[in-house]
Design a protein around this motif. Structure first.
Motif, PDB file in Angstrom:
ATOM      1  N   ALA A   1       1.080  -0.975  -0.467  1.00  0.00           N
ATOM      2  CA  ALA A   1      -0.348  -0.028  -0.047  1.00  0.00           C
ATOM      3  C   ALA A   1       0.611   1.327   0.264  1.00  0.00           C
ATOM      4  N   GLU A   2       0.514   2.443  -0.772  1.00  0.00           N
ATOM      5  CA  GLU A   2       1.084   3.648  -0.429  1.00  0.00           C
ATOM      6  C   GLU A   2       0.744   4.418   0.498  1.00  0.00           C
ATOM      7  N   VAL A   3       1.399   4.536   1.351  1.00  0.00           N
ATOM      8  CA  VAL A   3       0.761   6.039   2.236  1.00  0.00           C
ATOM      9  C   VAL A   3       1.122   7.154   1.853  1.00  0.00           C
ATOM     10  N   ALA A   4       0.070   8.202   2.495  1.00  0.00           N
ATOM     11  CA  ALA A   4      -0.153   9.518   2.548  1.00  0.00           C
ATOM     12  C   ALA A   4      -1.120   9.917   3.333  1.00  0.00           C
ATOM     13  N   ILE A   5       0.589  11.284   4.266  1.00  0.00           N
ATOM     14  CA  ILE A   5      -0.114  12.370   5.782  1.00  0.00           C
ATOM     15  C   ILE A   5      -0.135  13.526   5.060  1.00  0.00           C
ATOM     16  N   TYR A   6      -0.148  14.234   5.777  1.00  0.00           N
ATOM     17  CA  TYR A   6       0.017  15.546   5.480  1.00  0.00           C
ATOM     18  C   TYR A   6      -1.064  16.121   6.744  1.00  0.00           C
ATOM     19  N   VAL A   7      -0.671  17.215   7.244  1.00  0.00           N
ATOM     20  CA  VAL A   7      -0.689  17.647   7.721  1.00  0.00           C
ATOM     21  C   VAL A   7      -1.042  18.904   7.945  1.00  0.00           C
ATOM     22  N   ASP A   8      -2.049  19.945   8.853  1.00  0.00           N
ATOM     23  CA  ASP A   8      -2.222  21.617   8.496  1.00  0.00           C
ATOM     24  C   ASP A   8      -1.127  21.829   9.269  1.00  0.00           C
ATOM     25  N   GLN A   9      -0.371  23.168   8.602  1.00  0.00           N
ATOM     26  CA  GLN A   9       0.841  23.897   8.176  1.00  0.00           C
ATOM     27  C   GLN A   9       1.095  24.429   9.944  1.00  0.00           C
ATOM     28  N   ALA A  10      -0.098  25.127  10.417  1.00  0.00           N
ATOM     29  CA  ALA A  10       0.822  25.018  11.873  1.00  0.00           C
ATOM     30  C   ALA A  10       0.366  24.245  13.361  1.00  0.00           C
ATOM     31  N   GLN A  11       0.537  22.921  12.565  1.00  0.00           N
ATOM     32  CA  GLN A  11       0.532  21.664  13.764  1.00  0.00           C
ATOM     33  C   GLN A  11       2.361  21.104  13.075  1.00  0.00           C
ATOM     34  N   ARG A  12       3.010  21.517  11.656  1.00  0.00           N
ATOM     35  CA  ARG A  12       3.863  20.527  11.505  1.00  0.00           C
ATOM     36  C   ARG A  12       5.351  21.239  12.598  1.00  0.00           C
ATOM     37  N   ARG A  13       5.307  19.721  12.436  1.00  0.00           N
ATOM     38  CA  ARG A  13       6.641  19.579  13.165  1.00  0.00           C
ATOM     39  C   ARG A  13       6.371  19.560  14.705  1.00  0.00           C
TER      40      ARG A  13
END
Length: 167
Positions: free
Chosen positions: A81-93
């Motif tokens: 399976a291919e994974v994708a993860i996306y996070v709101d820019q204010a929550q990155r890091r």
């Protein structure tokens, strides 16, 4: 809190994904923003064994999401399976992306997948380092395959073996 995504999450998923398109983070090769309606269709396409999860904060706001998708249409690749993860820019890091990936890895193993893959733009060093830190290995490099902002970009393929006993 991580939970299964549902159609009511489409607006938040589109918002977060569109940030990745427009903020220069090199988190996706898409060039144009997506609509919430297109994300409803996208969610419908993610039928078992390809779940989508969201991270909801204490205020009930979706601040990140993850998904498993088919790696290939060829039947011999169904165990990948291919994974994708996306996070709101204010929550990155923060911890959101890593926790979503760990949850996705555990879920994929329970679903019987043998391996996970991710395609990461070479300029997205933070995603690459996070994947490597969680046991993914760099398995391929495709130089200058994605044209973005009038420039050719390289893509790194990483893979996580889910069959090892330490999983």
């Amino acid at each position: 809190m991580i939970r299964a995504a549902d159609p009511s999450d489409a607006v938040a998923i589109a918002r977060i994904y569109n940030q990745a398109i427009t903020d220069g983070s090199y988190a996706t090769c898409d060039l144009k923003p997506v609509s919430a309606e297109s994300r409803i269709d996208w969610l419908k396409q993610h039928q078992p064994p390809y779940p989508v999860f969201v991270w909801e904060n204490q205020l009930g706001e979706v601040i990140g999401y993850s998904a498993l998708s088919p790696f290939s249409i060829r039947p011999s690749y169904r165990s990948i399976a291919e994974v994708a993860i996306y996070v709101d820019q204010a929550q990155r890091r923060g911890i959101v992306g890593g926790r979503l990936l760990i949850h996705l890895m555990k879920t994929a193993k329970k679903l019987g997948f043998r391996a996970l893959v991710a395609l990461i733009l070479e300029k997205n060093q933070s995603s690459f380092e996070a994947a490597i830190g969680l046991g993914f290995q760099r398995v391929a490099y495709l130089p200058e395959v994605a044209k973005m902002k009038q420039q050719w970009e390289g893509v790194i393929w990483v893979q996580k073996d889910l069959t090892a006993s330490s999983q």
